[in-house]
Design an enzyme around this catalytic site. Structure first.
Site, mmCIF file in Angstrom:
data_model
loop_
_atom_site.group_PDB
_atom_site.id
_atom_site.type_symbol
_atom_site.label_atom_id
_atom_site.label_comp_id
_atom_site.label_asym_id
_atom_site.label_seq_id
_atom_site.Cartn_x
_atom_site.Cartn_y
_atom_site.Cartn_z
ATOM 1 N N GLN B 124 0.992 -1.219 0.062
ATOM 2 C CA GLN B 124 -0.020 -0.162 0.049
ATOM 3 C C GLN B 124 0.961 1.355 -0.186
ATOM 4 O O GLN B 124 1.898 1.458 0.813
ATOM 5 C CB GLN B 124 -0.961 -0.135 1.195
ATOM 6 C CG GLN B 124 -1.768 1.115 1.435
ATOM 7 C CD GLN B 124 -2.095 1.476 2.757
ATOM 8 O OE1 GLN B 124 -1.236 1.977 3.671
ATOM 9 N NE2 GLN B 124 -3.239 1.548 3.384
ATOM 10 N N TYR B 126 0.413 4.657 0.479
ATOM 11 C CA TYR B 126 -0.586 5.818 1.175
ATOM 12 C C TYR B 126 0.338 7.089 1.977
ATOM 13 O O TYR B 126 0.507 7.922 1.259
ATOM 14 C CB TYR B 126 -1.596 5.577 2.019
ATOM 15 C CG TYR B 126 -2.819 4.827 1.501
ATOM 16 C CD1 TYR B 126 -2.874 4.307 0.275
ATOM 17 C CD2 TYR B 126 -3.721 4.777 2.324
ATOM 18 C CE1 TYR B 126 -3.946 3.738 -0.227
ATOM 19 C CE2 TYR B 126 -4.998 4.038 1.853
ATOM 20 C CZ TYR B 126 -5.189 3.277 0.529
ATOM 21 O OH TYR B 126 -6.164 2.915 0.169
ATOM 22 N N SER B 127 0.832 6.809 3.024
ATOM 23 C CA SER B 127 1.607 7.762 3.684
ATOM 24 C C SER B 127 2.919 8.305 3.075
ATOM 25 O O SER B 127 3.458 7.602 2.513
ATOM 26 C CB SER B 127 1.977 7.222 5.108
ATOM 27 O OG SER B 127 0.892 6.805 6.040
ATOM 28 N N SER B 159 4.598 -1.539 4.158
ATOM 29 C CA SER B 159 5.029 -3.186 4.684
ATOM 30 C C SER B 159 5.117 -3.883 3.423
ATOM 31 O O SER B 159 4.354 -3.496 2.508
ATOM 32 C CB SER B 159 3.996 -3.356 5.840
ATOM 33 O OG SER B 159 2.611 -3.191 5.639
ATOM 34 N N GLU B 242 -9.565 -0.466 8.591
ATOM 35 C CA GLU B 242 -8.502 -0.808 9.499
ATOM 36 C C GLU B 242 -8.624 -0.622 10.951
ATOM 37 O O GLU B 242 -7.904 -1.476 11.580
ATOM 38 C CB GLU B 242 -7.264 0.157 8.972
ATOM 39 C CG GLU B 242 -5.861 -0.371 9.171
ATOM 40 C CD GLU B 242 -4.818 0.430 8.582
ATOM 41 O OE1 GLU B 242 -3.645 0.355 8.749
ATOM 42 O OE2 GLU B 242 -5.110 1.937 8.505
#
Lengths: 355, 398, 355, 398
Positions: B124, B126-127, B159, B242
Site C-alpha cells: 500500500q 498512502y503515507s 509494509s 483498518e
C-alpha cells in the site's frame, strides 16, 4: 543560601556537553549501538576530561569531586545517550572501594580509564530467577545477572548476604556471557562463578547500601538528561513539522503534551540536585531521597520519553530520527537496580513516617 | 440480552469443527506471502468458504451471503484450535474490498482472484514523510505523458514492499485542485523501473516497514481505480476497515493471562510476584479495563448483527482505548520482571515469551501513533461522536 | 445473539427517565438535599411505576424483572441524581430475602413503597473503626456504620460472620443516628444495637455474597448514569460558553477532555450490562464481574465527574450549576460497599488466573 | 550547593525567636478581618518588622529593605512555632503592591496605612460570569457622568465582599477600544448605593465567595489607579503575585504526614492501613512528587536570592503541579478511609481531621480551575516556557 549548581559545576557540565555534542553525536552513538565501534573510544575521550575519576579522591588519583558533580555529568551523558561505563566504573566501584577503604590501589587506573570495573549488584538487592552468589572462604559460586559492563576488567560483586567482593574478569572459573537488552548504548552480561577467587571488599551491608544509593542518584540523573533531551527534541520537531498547513506546535493538543512533559520534568532537576547533595551532606535523608528520586524519575522518564515519541508521530517510531535511543535509555534506567515499586518500599522502610 | 447465536447456527459451527477435524493437520505453522503451504491452505479455505467467503465466485471467492455470525463462528473455532485463518495482507484486506466497490469489471477480473489466492501480493502506498495525520496533503505526483502516468515522489510505512508484485498507490494528479480533489488511485507493478525500496528500521529494531522511492515510474494510463481526482474517495471507501482490528480485546485478554502467568513464575527476592499486592492491584486494574473493552466488543458485534442498535461511539473509541491498554499491559509485564524485563534478542537466555513483551510494548506505542494518532482519534471522537466543532480555520499569517 | 437492551428494557428506562426529567429536575433534588423535602415523595412516584418491586417476584407482589432491568433503572436514577432508597430497598433487601427464602411476606409492602428496608452490610464486608455486630441467641449487639437509608422501617444487618439478620427500626434497644456525608441525595446512619431482637435471614455467607454482588452492579450502574450526565452537561456547556470570542468546545484541549471522558465511559455501559446479565445467567462469572465493574466504574466515574467539572471552569465549582451533585454521587458510590482496591482484591481471589 | 543561610542571618533568626518567646502568647488563635486581637497583633508585628516589612514607613510600614532570606526566616520561625503571621487578604497581598507601584501619592497616603493595619478591608472585583479564563473580555462598564463614574454590571468570585469597606475593581470604560485597552482600575466604597452582594455557595457547601451586582453605582472620578484605559496593565502588575502561593509544597508535606498518620490509625478488617501495600505504594508515589516540588521550591527561593539563576520554567509549573498533587493527596486519604471517608458535617462523629479531607479535596479541585485553569497554565507553559506559538487567530465565520 544557594540551591543549584556552582559555577565550577556549570563549567564541568558545559565541558562534558561540548565534548559529547562535538565528538559523540547520534551517529557515533549508533556505531556503538550497532556494534561497529566500542564504547572504549568515548570512555577514553571522557578520561581526558577526568570523568572516570570524578568521585575518586585526589590521593587515589582522581578529581575528588562530589556526588552533585557526578550527577551533573550523568545528566549530560543521559542527554547524549552516551555509551560509556560511567555508572559502574565511575560511580559504583569508587564509592564501594573508598567507603570500604579497600583495594583503593585499583582506582588510579580506573581514573585514567585504563581499567574498568563492572558492577554485579542485583543479587544483593533483589534476587531474580535462579541467580545468587554464595561464598566459601574467598571463593564465589553461583551467578549474577544483568551485570553492568560486559567489557570490564574487574567486577564488584554483591552476595545475597550483601557482602561485596572484587573478582578479576580473567579469574579462573569465571564465565562471562553478554546479555542483550533493549538498550544498546550500555552493555550487560551474566557472570557464572565456579569457585572463583575473590577479594573481600566489605562484609558491612552499609557499604552496599551506600553504593546503591550513589548508583540510584546517578541513574536518576541519567534519566533526567535523557528525558530533557527527548522533550527538547519534541519541541524542536513540533516547531518544524507542518500538518494541515501549520506547524504542529500550534495545535493545543501538542502544546499541552509538551507543557505536561515540562511540568513533570522540571521539578525533577531540583530533586536530583538535592538527592545528590544529600548523599554527601545530609546522611539521614540520603537513602530516602535516593530511592524516591530514582523511582520518581523512572515514572517521569517513562512518561516524557513516551510522550515525546507521540509528538514525533510516525517519525518517533522510526530508527531514522533515533528518538528511541532516549526512550530505551529511560526504560533501561527504570528497570535496573530496583524498579519503582521496590524503591518506594525501601523509601518507606527508611523513614519513620508515623510514631 | 442473548449471548448465544441460536440453534440454527450450531449446525454451522459443527460443520466448521468437522472441517477442522478433517483438515486441521494441513494448517501451516507459518503464514505470510510466498509461503507454498500457506497458499495451498488458502485455496482449501476458499473452496470451503472459510476465506474470501463473501467474495463472488466469478472473482474467485466462495460467494456466500455476508453473515456476521458465521464469520464470527469461523473465527472462534479457528482461534480455539489454533488453526491458520488464511492469508492476510493489504491486498486482501484493503484492495479487494475497494475493487469490489469502485473497480471496473476488467480490474475485478484481473486482480481479485490472484490476490485472494495469494499469487499476487500487494503493498500500500498512502503515507508520505510529509503527509502523516494530514494524509490528504500527500505530494507524490503523477503526470500524464501520452498514455502513461509518470510517477515521482516517496512513500513511507509501506509494509511488504520487498515481497509485493504490485502496489496500490495514492498520487497527486491535479496539483491545482483543492487537496482532497487532486488525488488519484493508481495500481502498478513493483518491478516497474524507477522504484527503489529501502527498509525502514523502527524502534523495535526490525524493518517492519519500508520507504519506497519513485523516479519517473511509468504506469499505463488505465491502471487507475475510479476517476482522475477521485482517489481520496476511493481510498476512504476502505480506510475504516483498518481501525478496529488494531486492538482486538480477545488478544488483550490472552495477553493479560500471559502477564498473570509470568507473575506466577517470576520471583523477586524469593517472593512470587503474583503475591505482590502492588503488582496484583495493577494487574486487576488492567483486567477491569480489558473486561470493559470485551463487553464493548460484544456490543459492537451485536450492533453489526442487529441493525437497529446504535454503537457508533462504542466503535469510535476502540482504537484509542485498545492500543493504550495493550501498551500498558506490556509495560506491567516488563515492570514485573525487573532487570530480566530488559532482555531483548534471541541469544539472551533470560528472554521471556520470545521477547514479545518488549517488542509489543514498543509496537503498540507505534500503533498508538500509527493509523491515526491518539490526538487525531480524540478529534474524531469529539467531532463525530460528541458533536463538537471542527478545528476552526486559521487566519493566514495569523 | 443480541447484546444490549431489549425493547422492554428501553421502554422501562424511558418511562423512568421521563418521570424523573419531568417530576424530579435538579430543583426538586436540591430540596431533598437541603432538607426541605423528603425522598419519600420521589419514592412514591417511582412506586407508581413499580420500581421498588422491580426485583421482587410476582408472587411476592413485585414486577419480577431481572438484574439488567434493575441496572437500567439504577442508571436512570444516577443520571438524575435521584434521592431515593433504590439500592437498599429495591436491590439489597429483595435479593437477600428472596435468595434466603425468608421473610418474603415483607416484600409486598416494599414493592408498593409502603415500607423501606435499609442495608447495614459494611460490617460483613470490611469492618472499619470499632464497629461490628455480634449475635447472642437472636439478639444483636454492637454497631453498624454508614447504613444505607436513615429513614427505613427495617434494616438488613450483616454480622462479622457474614450472617444476615432483619431488625425493625423501632425495636427496643436500637439507636439510630443519621450520619451526614458529602452526598445529600442519599442518607446514611449509624445503628447501635443493645441486645436488639433480630430475625435471622440467613447463616449462609453465600447469601450475603450474592446480595453484595447485586448491590455492586447497581452502584456501578448508578455511577454510569451520573458520569454520563456529567459528560453530557460538559459537552452542552462547552458548546454554549464563549471565551476568547469562540465557544470553548472549539478549543482542542476542551475537545480532547470530552473525548477522553467518552472513551473511558462508553465501554462501561457494555460492562454494566454484561455484569448485570451475569448476575442472573452466568453464575461462575458473577462475582468477578460485579467486583470489577464497581471498581472500574469508580475509577472512570471519578475521572469523568472531575473532568466535567474542569470543563465547566469556575461554574463547575459553584452550587449554581449544581454539577457537584454528580461529582459527589460518583464519589459516594466509590466509597460504599468496597473501595476499588478491596474489590480488585476480591476479584482476584474469585478467579483462578493461573494454575 | 549551600542550604544554610549563613552565619550573618543566624543573629536575625535569634532576634525572631526572641520576639516569639516574648510575645508569642499574644498571637491570636484566629486571624481574619475585623478580629480585634488580630488587628492588635498585626500592629505589633508591623512595629517589629514582621508584617508590612518592606512597606515604607511613611505609608505605615516597617520600611526595611527587601531581604528574601529574612522574610523566609520569619516565615520559618513563625510556622515552626505556630504563630499567627498577621493579616492577609487581598487588600494587603494585592492592592498594596499595586498602589506602591502605580498609585498616586495621595492614594498611597490615603489607603496603605489603614489597609495594612487591618482597619480598611478590601475585596477584589476582577472576574465576571462571562469573563473567566478570558478575563480581559470583562463587561462591567463605567461611564463618566460629570465628575462621577457610573458603574453597572456584575462580578463573581469576590471573597470577603460582605466584610469589605472598599473594592478594587476592573471596569470597562472605553467600550470601543481593543479589549485590553478599554479597562480601568477603580476604587470605591462597598457601602455606595447600588451594590448588592449575594453569597456564592460552592461545591464544598460553603459560601467562600460572593457575587456582587452593581446598579448605577456612582464613584468619584478621581478614584482611579493609573490612567483611564490602563487598568489591565495596572492589574497585571500584581497578578503574578497570586500564582505560586496556591500550592505551597510545605503544606503538601504536612498533609502527606497527615495521610500517613491516618493510615496508621485507621483499620480495614483489622488490618492497619499503613500495612496495606497498595495504599502504601500510592502514599510513597505521592511523597516522591511532594519531594520533587519541595526541591523545586528551594530552587525558586534560591533564584530569588541569587539573581543570576534561571528558574523561570520552575516557577511556571508550580500551580499546575502543586494543585493537582494536593487534590490527589486528599483523594488518597478519602480512599483509605472507605465509607468513613464520606463523612462531612461536624455532627458526624466519624469525621476525621474536622472534615478537612473532603473539604480540601473539593477546594483544590476549585483551585485547579481557579486562578487560571490547568488548561490556561499549559498554554502559558508551552508558550512562555517552551517558546511554542500562541493560539492562532481564527478566521471569522471559520
Amino acid at each position: 543560601m544557594e540551591f543549584g549548581l556552582s559555577s565550577e559545576q556549570t563549567l564541568l557540565q558545559d565541558s562534558v556537553t561540548r565534548y559529547l555534542a562535538e565528538q559523540q553525536p547520534l551517529d557515533a552513538v549508533r556505531k556503538v549501538a550497532e556494534g561497529e565501534n566500542e564504547d572504549a573510544l568515548v570512555w577514553q575521550g571522557l578520561a581526558e576530561l577526568g570523568i572516570p575519576g570524578i568521585l575518586i579522591s585526589e590521593e587515589n588519583g582522581g578529581l575528588g569531586l562530589g556526588s552533585l558533580d557526578a550527577a551533573v555529568v550523568a545528566e549530560a551523558l543521559g542527554y547524549h545517550v552516551t555509551p560509556a561505563p560511567f555508572l559502574s566504573s565511575a560511580v559504583i566501584a569508587p564509592v564501594a572501594l573508598q567507603t570500604a577503604g579497600q583495594h583503593q590501589d585499583l582506582l588510579g587506573s580506573v581514573a585514567t580509564g585504563e581499567i574498568r570495573i563492572g558492577a554485579a549488584l542485583a543479587e544483593g538487592i533483589s534476587a531474580r530467577a535462579d541467580a545468587g552468589v554464595t561464598v566459601d572462604g574467598n571463593k564465589l559460586s553461583g551467578k549474577s545477572l544483568f551485570v553492568l559492563d560486559a567489557d570490564a576488567d574487574h567486577y564488584l560483586v554483591a552476595t545475597a548476604e550483601q557482602k561485596l567482593y572484587l573478582v578479576a574478569a580473567d579469574a579462573a572459573g569465571l564465565t562471562r556471557t553478554p546479555l542483550s537488552t533493549i538498550e544498546k548504548t550500555r552493555s550487560t552480561c551474566e557472570l557464572v562463578y565456579d569457585k572463583v577467587d575473590a577479594q573481600l571488599v566489605s562484609e558491612d551491608p552499609g557499604v552496599l547500601a551506600k553504593t546503591w544509593d550513589a548508583a540510584l542518584v546517578a541513574i536518576a540523573a541519567d534519566t533526567l538528561g535523557a528525558s530533557q533531551c527527548a522533550l527538547d527534541q519534541a519541541v524542536a520537531y513540533s516547531l518544524q513539522r507542518e500538518q494541515f498547513n501549520r506547524v504542529i506546535a500550534s495545535f493545543q493538543a501538542v502544546k499541552h503534551m509538551c507543557a505536561e512533559m515540562a511540568a513533570a520534568l522540571e521539578p525533577c532537576r531540583s530533586m536530583v540536585w538535592y538527592a545528590a547533595h544529600a548523599l554527601d551532606e545530609i546522611p539521614e535523608e540520603a537513602t530516602m531521597m535516593a530511592c524516591h528520586t530514582k523511582a520518581h524519575l523512572s515514572e517521569v522518564g517513562q512518561f516524557v520519553t513516551r510522550t515525546a515519541t507521540e509528538v514525533h508521530g510516525g517519525m518517533g517510531f522510526t530508527d531514522l530520527v533515533g528518538l528511541h535511543y532516549w526512550f530505551k535509555r529511560a526504560g533501561f534506567n527504570r528497570q535496573i537496580l530496583g524498579t519503582p515499586e521496590l524503591l518506594r518500599r525501601r523509601a518507606f522502610d527508611h523513614q519513620q513516617m508515623v510514631a | 440480552m442473548d449471548l448465544s447465536f441460536g440453534p440454527e447456527y450450531e449446525s454451522f459451527r459443527a460443520e466448521v469443527q468437522q472441517f477442522i477435524a478433517d483438515h486441521g493437520n494441513k494448517s501451516p505453522r507459518q503464514g505470510g506471502a510466498r509461503n507454498k503451504d500457506a497458499i495451498t491452505w488458502q485455496k482449501l479455505l476458499i473452496e470451503n468458504g472459510y476465506a474470501a467467503r463473501t467474495i463472488p465466485r466469478e472473482y474467485g471467492g466462495y460467494g456466500a451471503e455476508p453473515d456476521i455470525i458465521k464469520s464470527r463462528i469461523i473465527a472462534e473455532e479457528f482461534s480455539k484450535n489454533q488453526i491458520n485463518t488464511g492469508l492476510g495482507g493489504q491486498g486482501i484486506s484493503m484492495l479487494t474490498p475497494v475493487l469490489l466497490e469502485m473497480g471496473s469489471e476488467e480490474q475485478k477480473q484481473q486482480f481479485i482472484k490472484p490476490t485472494i489466492e495469494g499469487d499476487m501480493v500487494w503493498c500500500q502506498g498512502y503515507s508520505e514523510p510529509g503527509a502523516g495525520s494530514d494524509l490528504a496533503s500527500l505530494s507524490t505526483k503523477a503526470e500524464l505523458d501520452g498514455d502513461e502516468w509518470v510517477v515521482n515522489g516517496q512513500k513511507i510505512w509501506t509494509s511488504t514492499a520487498q515481497l509485493a508484485d504490485w502496489i496500490f498507490c495514492l498520487v497527486r494528479t491535479e496539483p491545482d485542485a483543492p487537496k482532497h480533489q487532486g488525488i488519484s488511485f493508481l495500481l502498478f507493478r513493483m518491478d516497474t523501473p524507477g522504484i527503489e525500496i529501502r527498509p525502514l528500521v523502527d524502534m523495535t529494531g526490525e524493518a517492519n516497514f519500508n520507504e519506497v522511492f519513485f523516479t519517473d515510474v511509468r504506469v499505463p494510463k488505465h491502471q487507475i481505480v475510479g476517476q482522475r481526482g477521485q482517489g481520496w474517495q476511493v481510498a476512504n471507501a476502505i480506510l475504516g476497515h483498518e481501525r478496529g482490528s488494531l486492538a482486538p480485546p480477545d488478544a488483550a485478554q490472552t495477553r493479560l493471562n500471559g502477564v498473570a502467568k509470568l507473575m506466577n513464575s517470576e520471583t523477586m527476592s524469593g517472593e512470587k510476584l503474583i503475591d505482590n499486592s502492588v503488582f496484583k492491584d495493577r494487574l486487576m486494574k488492567l483486567q477491569g479495563r480489558v473486561l470493559a473493552m470485551r463487553c464493548n466488543d460484544m456490543r459492537l458485534l451485536s450492533a453489526r448483527i442487529n441493525k437497529g442498535q446504535d454503537a457508533k461511539l462504542a466503535g469510535m473509541i476502540v482504537k484509542l482505548q485498545g492500543t493504550e491498554l495493550r501498551h500498558e499491559l506490556e509495560a506491567l509485564a516488563i515492570d514485573v520482571m525487573g532487570e530480566i524485563g530488559l532482555s531483548y534478542g534471541s541469544d539472551n537466555p533470560y528472554l521471556r515469551g520470545n521477547g514479545s513483551w518488549q517488542h509489543t510494548y514498543m509496537y503498540y506505542l507505534g500503533l498508538i501513533i500509527g493509523g491515526g494518532t491518539s490526538q487525531i482519534q480524540k478529534n474524531i471522537i469529539s467531532e463525530r461522536g460528541l458533536g463538537m466543532p471542527k478545528e476552526p480555520k486559521i487566519e493566514q499569517g495569523g
